[in-house]
Design a protein around this motif. Structure first.
Motif, PDB file in Angstrom:
ATOM      1  N   TRP A 137       0.813  -1.206   0.000  1.00  0.00           N
ATOM      2  CA  TRP A 137       0.000   0.000   0.000  1.00  0.00           C
ATOM      3  C   TRP A 137       0.853   1.265   0.000  1.00  0.00           C
ATOM      4  O   TRP A 137       0.395   2.334  -0.369  1.00  0.00           O
ATOM      5  N   PHE A 138       2.094   1.134   0.361  1.00  0.00           N
ATOM      6  CA  PHE A 138       2.938   2.322   0.470  1.00  0.00           C
ATOM      7  C   PHE A 138       3.779   2.571  -0.779  1.00  0.00           C
ATOM      8  O   PHE A 138       4.562   3.502  -0.810  1.00  0.00           O
ATOM      9  N   GLU A 139       3.614   1.765  -1.751  1.00  0.00           N
ATOM     10  CA  GLU A 139       4.399   1.923  -2.969  1.00  0.00           C
ATOM     11  C   GLU A 139       3.771   3.003  -3.840  1.00  0.00           C
ATOM     12  O   GLU A 139       2.580   2.958  -4.136  1.00  0.00           O
TER      13      GLU A 139
END
Length: 124
Positions: free
Chosen positions: A111-113
């Motif tokens: 989700w943090f990409e």
């Protein structure tokens, strides 16, 4: 005559003063305090003659509840520790990234990409 007039005024003045003093004294004399207060005498006589009824140990039976101490709480050490320990030992260990027995592995999303933005063509 002046002397006789003065002489006659002196006894009159003295008599008037005595009369005023007597009137003041009798006027200020408290007659109510000298008379006996019948109501107060009756009240005090009844108070002195009153005997309270003796107190019995059974007088409070209908008015007071019997005391019973509360039940002591159960200690956590007294619970079924053996069964709790057996249930803990029988639990399956879940490891992150591994699928549980018989399940297909799920793809993990990050989700943090951040996705790279496409640059718009520059107009000249």
């Amino acid at each position: 005559m002046l002397q006789s007039l003065k002489a006659s005024r002196l006894p009159l003045a003295r008599a008037a003063r005595r009369q005023a003093v007597l009137q003041r004294r009798t006027f200020l004399a408290p007659t109510a305090a000298l008379r006996a207060d019948l109501v107060q005498d009756l009240y005090l006589r009844e108070l002195k003659g009153y005997k309270p009824p003796p107190v019995k140990s059974s007088d409070s039976e209908g008015h007071v509840q019997k005391f019973s101490p509360p039940k002591a709480p159960q200690s956590p050490e007294e619970s079924d520790i053996a069964n709790d320990l057996k249930a803990y030992e029988n639990q399956q260990v879940e490891v992150e990234g591994q699928a549980a027995g018989g399940e297909a592995s799920a793809t993990e999303e990050d989700w943090f990409e951040e996705e790279e933005e496409e640059e718009a063509p520059a107009a000249h």
